[in-house]
Design a protein around this motif. Structure first.
Motif, mmCIF file in Angstrom:
data_model
loop_
_atom_site.group_PDB
_atom_site.id
_atom_site.type_symbol
_atom_site.label_atom_id
_atom_site.label_comp_id
_atom_site.label_asym_id
_atom_site.label_seq_id
_atom_site.Cartn_x
_atom_site.Cartn_y
_atom_site.Cartn_z
ATOM 1 N N ASP A 23 47.804 39.140 35.026
ATOM 2 C CA ASP A 23 47.841 40.500 34.559
ATOM 3 C C ASP A 23 48.509 41.721 35.100
ATOM 4 N N TYR A 24 48.023 41.698 36.452
ATOM 5 C CA TYR A 24 47.949 42.960 37.322
ATOM 6 C C TYR A 24 49.131 42.989 38.615
ATOM 7 N N TRP A 25 48.956 41.754 39.164
ATOM 8 C CA TRP A 25 49.259 41.734 40.501
ATOM 9 C C TRP A 25 49.886 40.573 41.057
ATOM 10 N N PRO A 26 51.140 40.269 40.569
ATOM 11 C CA PRO A 26 51.891 38.938 40.709
ATOM 12 C C PRO A 26 51.821 38.345 41.862
ATOM 13 N N GLU A 27 51.878 39.187 43.066
ATOM 14 C CA GLU A 27 51.944 38.460 44.358
ATOM 15 C C GLU A 27 50.651 38.556 45.149
ATOM 16 N N LEU A 28 49.671 38.467 44.140
ATOM 17 C CA LEU A 28 48.305 38.239 44.966
ATOM 18 C C LEU A 28 48.343 37.096 45.519
ATOM 19 N N ASP A 87 47.366 56.177 45.980
ATOM 20 C CA ASP A 87 46.731 57.027 45.021
ATOM 21 C C ASP A 87 45.232 56.731 44.959
ATOM 22 N N CYS A 88 44.613 57.620 44.455
ATOM 23 C CA CYS A 88 43.027 57.635 44.884
ATOM 24 C C CYS A 88 42.385 56.579 43.917
ATOM 25 N N THR A 89 42.843 56.549 42.553
ATOM 26 C CA THR A 89 42.080 55.691 41.653
ATOM 27 C C THR A 89 43.281 55.055 40.680
ATOM 28 N N GLN A 90 42.710 54.446 39.587
ATOM 29 C CA GLN A 90 43.579 53.802 38.782
ATOM 30 C C GLN A 90 44.347 55.347 38.169
ATOM 31 N N ASP A 101 45.677 33.775 47.151
ATOM 32 C CA ASP A 101 44.255 33.457 46.910
ATOM 33 C C ASP A 101 43.467 33.940 48.071
ATOM 34 N N ASP A 102 43.881 33.922 49.188
ATOM 35 C CA ASP A 102 43.101 34.969 50.172
ATOM 36 C C ASP A 102 42.551 36.107 49.806
ATOM 37 N N LEU A 103 43.672 36.810 49.317
ATOM 38 C CA LEU A 103 43.512 38.257 49.172
ATOM 39 C C LEU A 103 42.680 38.408 47.727
ATOM 40 N N GLY A 104 42.924 37.476 46.770
ATOM 41 C CA GLY A 104 42.241 37.479 45.650
ATOM 42 C C GLY A 104 40.661 37.130 45.772
ATOM 43 N N GLU A 105 40.338 36.323 46.856
ATOM 44 C CA GLU A 105 38.967 35.906 47.274
ATOM 45 C C GLU A 105 38.281 37.273 47.920
ATOM 46 N N ARG A 106 39.011 38.083 48.743
ATOM 47 C CA ARG A 106 38.517 39.311 49.139
ATOM 48 C C ARG A 106 38.335 40.174 48.152
ATOM 49 N N GLY A 107 39.375 40.200 47.141
ATOM 50 C CA GLY A 107 39.174 41.413 45.996
ATOM 51 C C GLY A 107 37.658 40.947 44.991
ATOM 52 N N VAL A 108 37.451 39.643 44.885
ATOM 53 C CA VAL A 108 36.442 39.407 44.120
ATOM 54 C C VAL A 108 35.160 39.865 45.013
ATOM 55 N N ASP A 109 35.045 39.477 46.224
ATOM 56 C CA ASP A 109 33.996 40.115 47.270
ATOM 57 C C ASP A 109 33.819 41.674 47.117
ATOM 58 N N LYS A 149 26.952 58.627 41.212
ATOM 59 C CA LYS A 149 28.377 58.201 40.332
ATOM 60 C C LYS A 149 29.285 57.487 41.512
ATOM 61 N N MET A 150 29.971 56.323 41.081
ATOM 62 C CA MET A 150 30.860 55.785 42.093
ATOM 63 C C MET A 150 32.040 55.529 40.906
ATOM 64 N N ALA A 151 33.090 55.180 41.787
ATOM 65 C CA ALA A 151 34.366 54.842 41.215
ATOM 66 C C ALA A 151 35.048 53.967 41.970
ATOM 67 N N PRO A 152 35.594 52.776 41.482
ATOM 68 C CA PRO A 152 36.341 51.634 41.927
ATOM 69 C C PRO A 152 37.609 52.358 42.282
ATOM 70 N N SER A 153 38.245 51.443 43.584
ATOM 71 C CA SER A 153 39.672 51.690 43.657
ATOM 72 C C SER A 153 40.660 51.137 42.435
ATOM 73 N N LEU A 154 41.896 51.110 42.392
ATOM 74 C CA LEU A 154 42.522 50.473 41.582
ATOM 75 C C LEU A 154 42.490 48.990 41.548
ATOM 76 N N ARG A 155 42.626 48.602 42.796
ATOM 77 C CA ARG A 155 42.465 47.151 43.071
ATOM 78 C C ARG A 155 41.107 46.502 42.675
ATOM 79 N N VAL A 156 39.855 47.093 43.093
ATOM 80 C CA VAL A 156 38.824 46.704 42.687
ATOM 81 C C VAL A 156 38.560 46.867 41.083
ATOM 82 N N ASP A 157 39.118 47.721 40.537
ATOM 83 C CA ASP A 157 39.017 48.002 38.993
ATOM 84 C C ASP A 157 39.673 46.836 38.379
ATOM 85 N N GLN A 158 40.759 46.423 38.898
ATOM 86 C CA GLN A 158 41.564 45.119 38.054
ATOM 87 C C GLN A 158 40.805 43.882 38.185
ATOM 88 N N PHE A 159 39.847 43.778 39.213
ATOM 89 C CA PHE A 159 39.053 42.651 39.398
ATOM 90 C C PHE A 159 38.090 42.742 38.227
#
Length: 154
Positions: free
Chosen positions: A30-35, A137-140, A37-45, A60-70
């Protein structure tokens, strides 16, 4: 201030390999076709670290774009997501977009604070998921897409 209810190694163990693989596949599709598996595991973490801390702090906290995708992918698995939040001991962690606060400079500050809070809780920050000051870019699409302490557990 409570930083987190669980240690990093405990939080990481709250998602099994099947859910991790499903989240990686979902984000890739849905978001990141070139992801990879290793980068994906790191994203989940990184998503786990964000949620473990966001659910336990009043900051108050905000996720980065990549963290927000997960996070988005995980929230669509409603039963698993709710169980994860319960297992963190945080109550349900709501996603609260703020479409009226698009301000890249403020968004970068929020991300820097978020990274600092996560690191202070003992989690490792993966630079591939948390942009450094001014580099990307700072966030989504909205600088205010955050977890809100006001709506936790409701």
């Amino acid at each position: 201030m409570t930083i987190t209810n669980v240690r990093p190694e405990q939080a990481a163990s709250l998602l099994g390999p099947e859910m991790r693989a499903d989240l990686i596949a979902f984000v890739r599709e849905d978001y990141w076709p070139e992801l990879t598996d290793d980068l994906g595991e790191r994203g989940v973490d990184q998503m786990i670290a964000f949620l473990a801390v966001a659910g336990a702090t009043e900051e108050k906290m905000a996720p980065s774009l990549r963290v927000d995708q997960f996070w988005h992918a995980f929230m669509l698995h409603t039963a698993s997501y709710a169980a994860f939040c319960d297992n963190l001991g945080t109550g349900f962690i709501h996603h609260v977009p703020d479409r009226n606060s698009h301000n890249p400079a403020e968004g970068r500050k929020m991300l820097a604070r978020t990274r600092d809070i996560i690191e202070a809780a003992g989690f490792k920050i993966d630079a591939d998921f948390w942009p450094a000051e001014g580099k990307v870019d700072c966030t989504q699409s909205y600088a205010g897409c955050t977890d809100s302490p006001v709506t936790k557990g409701k």
